[in-house]
Design a protein around this motif. Structure first.
Motif, PDB file in Angstrom:
ATOM      1  N   PHE A  73      86.866  83.417  40.428  1.00 53.39           N
ATOM      2  CA  PHE A  73      88.005  83.124  39.562  1.00 53.39           C
ATOM      3  C   PHE A  73      88.766  84.410  39.260  1.00 53.39           C
ATOM      4  CE2 PHE A  73      85.163  79.624  39.073  1.00 53.39           C
ATOM      5  CZ  PHE A  73      85.966  78.516  38.829  1.00 53.39           C
ATOM      6  N   LEU A  74      90.033  84.436  39.631  1.00 52.17           N
ATOM      7  CA  LEU A  74      90.892  85.588  39.396  1.00 52.17           C
ATOM      8  C   LEU A  74      91.489  85.494  37.994  1.00 52.17           C
ATOM      9  CD1 LEU A  74      92.643  85.602  42.890  1.00 52.17           C
ATOM     10  CD2 LEU A  74      90.646  86.926  42.158  1.00 52.17           C
ATOM     11  N   PRO A  75      91.947  86.620  37.436  1.00 53.51           N
ATOM     12  CA  PRO A  75      92.525  86.585  36.075  1.00 53.51           C
ATOM     13  C   PRO A  75      93.644  85.556  35.916  1.00 53.51           C
ATOM     14  CG  PRO A  75      92.131  88.843  36.746  1.00 53.51           C
ATOM     15  CD  PRO A  75      91.850  87.989  37.949  1.00 53.51           C
ATOM     16  N   THR A  76      94.409  85.325  36.960  1.00 49.58           N
ATOM     17  CA  THR A  76      95.488  84.333  36.887  1.00 49.58           C
ATOM     18  C   THR A  76      94.950  82.928  36.623  1.00 49.58           C
ATOM     19  OG1 THR A  76      95.396  84.266  39.292  1.00 49.58           O
ATOM     20  CG2 THR A  76      97.164  85.587  38.310  1.00 49.58           C
ATOM     21  N   ALA A  77      93.757  82.630  37.116  1.00 52.83           N
ATOM     22  CA  ALA A  77      93.154  81.314  36.858  1.00 52.83           C
ATOM     23  C   ALA A  77      92.836  81.154  35.384  1.00 52.83           C
ATOM     24  CB  ALA A  77      91.887  81.129  37.695  1.00 52.83           C
ATOM     25  N   TRP A  78      92.242  82.188  34.787  1.00 51.86           N
ATOM     26  CA  TRP A  78      91.881  82.089  33.367  1.00 51.86           C
ATOM     27  C   TRP A  78      93.134  81.976  32.508  1.00 51.86           C
ATOM     28  CZ3 TRP A  78      87.484  80.222  33.527  1.00 51.86           C
ATOM     29  CH2 TRP A  78      86.465  80.729  34.349  1.00 51.86           C
ATOM     30  N   ARG A  79      94.231  82.649  32.889  1.00 56.18           N
ATOM     31  CA  ARG A  79      95.486  82.515  32.125  1.00 56.18           C
ATOM     32  C   ARG A  79      96.000  81.084  32.183  1.00 56.18           C
ATOM     33  NH1 ARG A  79      96.959  87.791  34.148  1.00 56.18           N
ATOM     34  NH2 ARG A  79      98.222  86.833  35.772  1.00 56.18           N
ATOM     35  N   ALA A  80      95.822  80.423  33.323  1.00 52.86           N
ATOM     36  CA  ALA A  80      96.262  79.028  33.449  1.00 52.86           C
ATOM     37  C   ALA A  80      95.338  78.080  32.682  1.00 52.86           C
ATOM     38  CB  ALA A  80      96.311  78.631  34.922  1.00 52.86           C
ATOM     39  N   GLU A 123      93.187  78.937  30.040  1.00 46.95           N
ATOM     40  CA  GLU A 123      93.238  79.248  28.608  1.00 46.95           C
ATOM     41  C   GLU A 123      94.350  80.252  28.369  1.00 46.95           C
ATOM     42  OE1 GLU A 123      89.345  79.415  26.183  1.00 46.95           O
ATOM     43  OE2 GLU A 123      88.945  80.508  28.028  1.00 46.95           O
ATOM     44  N   PRO A 124      95.567  79.806  28.190  1.00 45.88           N
ATOM     45  CA  PRO A 124      96.695  80.735  28.070  1.00 45.88           C
ATOM     46  C   PRO A 124      96.535  81.802  26.990  1.00 45.88           C
ATOM     47  CG  PRO A 124      97.478  78.487  28.286  1.00 45.88           C
ATOM     48  CD  PRO A 124      95.993  78.419  28.133  1.00 45.88           C
ATOM     49  N   ASN A 125      95.783  81.525  25.943  1.00 46.18           N
ATOM     50  CA  ASN A 125      95.643  82.489  24.858  1.00 46.18           C
ATOM     51  C   ASN A 125      94.316  83.260  24.906  1.00 46.18           C
ATOM     52  OD1 ASN A 125      98.132  81.702  23.749  1.00 46.18           O
ATOM     53  ND2 ASN A 125      97.144  79.917  22.850  1.00 46.18           N
ATOM     54  N   ALA A 126      93.542  83.044  25.965  1.00 45.73           N
ATOM     55  CA  ALA A 126      92.243  83.694  26.068  1.00 45.73           C
ATOM     56  C   ALA A 126      92.370  85.018  26.825  1.00 45.73           C
ATOM     57  CB  ALA A 126      91.275  82.791  26.801  1.00 45.73           C
ATOM     58  N   PRO A 127      91.339  85.887  26.731  1.00 48.02           N
ATOM     59  CA  PRO A 127      91.356  87.118  27.519  1.00 48.02           C
ATOM     60  C   PRO A 127      91.442  86.773  29.007  1.00 48.02           C
ATOM     61  CG  PRO A 127      89.522  87.108  25.959  1.00 48.02           C
ATOM     62  CD  PRO A 127      90.152  85.745  25.917  1.00 48.02           C
ATOM     63  N   LEU A 128      91.873  87.740  29.816  1.00 48.90           N
ATOM     64  CA  LEU A 128      92.048  87.496  31.250  1.00 48.90           C
ATOM     65  C   LEU A 128      90.767  86.998  31.898  1.00 48.90           C
ATOM     66  CD1 LEU A 128      94.333  90.415  32.419  1.00 48.90           C
ATOM     67  CD2 LEU A 128      94.920  88.079  31.815  1.00 48.90           C
ATOM     68  N   HIS A 129      89.661  87.569  31.555  1.00 53.90           N
ATOM     69  CA  HIS A 129      88.359  87.017  31.971  1.00 53.90           C
ATOM     70  C   HIS A 129      87.325  87.543  31.000  1.00 53.90           C
ATOM     71  CE1 HIS A 129      88.623  90.793  34.271  1.00 53.90           C
ATOM     72  NE2 HIS A 129      87.329  90.840  34.183  1.00 53.90           N
ATOM     73  N   ALA A 130      86.410  86.690  30.664  1.00 51.02           N
ATOM     74  CA  ALA A 130      85.411  87.055  29.660  1.00 51.02           C
ATOM     75  C   ALA A 130      84.551  88.203  30.149  1.00 51.02           C
ATOM     76  CB  ALA A 130      84.546  85.841  29.337  1.00 51.02           C
ATOM     77  N   GLN A 131      84.415  89.227  29.349  1.00 50.65           N
ATOM     78  CA  GLN A 131      83.594  90.376  29.724  1.00 50.65           C
ATOM     79  C   GLN A 131      82.175  90.262  29.195  1.00 50.65           C
ATOM     80  OE1 GLN A 131      84.207  92.883  31.774  1.00 50.65           O
ATOM     81  NE2 GLN A 131      86.172  91.988  32.249  1.00 50.65           N
ATOM     82  N   GLU A 132      81.960  89.342  28.260  1.00 49.55           N
ATOM     83  CA  GLU A 132      80.624  89.197  27.705  1.00 49.55           C
ATOM     84  C   GLU A 132      79.724  88.490  28.693  1.00 49.55           C
ATOM     85  OE1 GLU A 132      82.783  85.487  26.399  1.00 49.55           O
ATOM     86  OE2 GLU A 132      83.277  87.546  26.788  1.00 49.55           O
ATOM     87  N   GLY A 133      78.459  88.639  28.503  1.00 45.70           N
ATOM     88  CA  GLY A 133      77.482  87.937  29.348  1.00 45.70           C
ATOM     89  C   GLY A 133      77.121  88.728  30.581  1.00 45.70           C
ATOM     90  N   ARG A 134      76.080  88.248  31.230  1.00 43.67           N
ATOM     91  CA  ARG A 134      75.558  88.928  32.413  1.00 43.67           C
ATOM     92  C   ARG A 134      75.914  88.162  33.642  1.00 43.67           C
ATOM     93  NH1 ARG A 134      69.168  89.511  33.351  1.00 43.67           N
ATOM     94  NH2 ARG A 134      69.286  89.522  35.571  1.00 43.67           N
TER      95      ARG A 134
END
Length: 192
Positions: free
Chosen positions: A172-179, A181-192
């Motif tokens: 999943f590229l950052p553009t997917a996460w923007r589509a 969850e428009p108000n979410a971070p580009l991609h979640a950095q938390e987690g392993r």
């Protein structure tokens, strides 16, 4: 065409219950959703979805792919790398691989897919059974240079029909996460 080099070890592919410090609920939901990603992206894009092939051909498979397909290291297979686009944006990088011998014996012509989605084919053929989904932070060096970023979430699963297994990885590229969850971070950095 992306190659594994000895300087970059394969990531650890994890099942959902193996994740430590899991990402956001929305990220988890997309990573572990069992239905066709093609169908979901088609809906998300309001039917403005397409496949953009990048590479298709025979080549030695990466060690992690050989292990997942239960093949000896260095086995040759068919590699298909594409982008899944929504609204003319590259949302997902996908890499699908299958062992040469199994593919030739099965008669599936992955080389004839062109801009057709492999997922569409796999989900429309009830003979294919999907294995468990695994996720990792996909190595930047395995991505096309234009999208080589550390920390992007990738998922993979194996589709099997008789002796044929096709390993499908989707990043999943950052553009997917923007589509998504428009108000979410580009991609979640938390987690392993």
């Amino acid at each position: 065409m992306i190659q594994q080099t000895p300087a970059f070890p394969a990531p650890e592919w994890l099942l959902r219950d193996q994740l430590i410090g899991a990402p956001s609920t929305a990220v988890l939901e997309w990573l572990f959703h069992e239905d066709s990603l093609t169908r979901r992206l088609t809906r998300l894009s309001d039917d403005h979805f397409c496949v953009e092939p990048q590479f298709e051909g025979w080549q030695p498979l990466r060690d992690d792919e050989c292990a997942a397909l239960q093949l000896p290291e260095g086995s040759e297979g068919w590699v298909r790398e594409v982008y899944l686009l929504g609204r003319n944006e590259r949302w997902v990088f996908a890499r699908s691989v299958a062992a040469r011998r199994a593919l030739e014996q099965d008669g599936l012509h992955m080389d004839e897919l062109g801009t057709r989605s492999l997922g569409e084919l796999l989900f429309s053929d009830e003979a294919f059974a999907r294995g468990p989904l695994q996720v990792c932070r996909y190595p930047a060096q395995w991505l096309p240079e234009t999208d080589a970023q550390q920390g992007l979430w990738g998922r993979r699963s194996c589709f099997s029909r008789g002796n044929l297994s096709i390993l499908v990885a989707e990043v999943f590229l950052p553009t997917a996460w923007r589509a998504i969850e428009p108000n979410a971070p580009l991609h979640a950095q938390e987690g392993r």
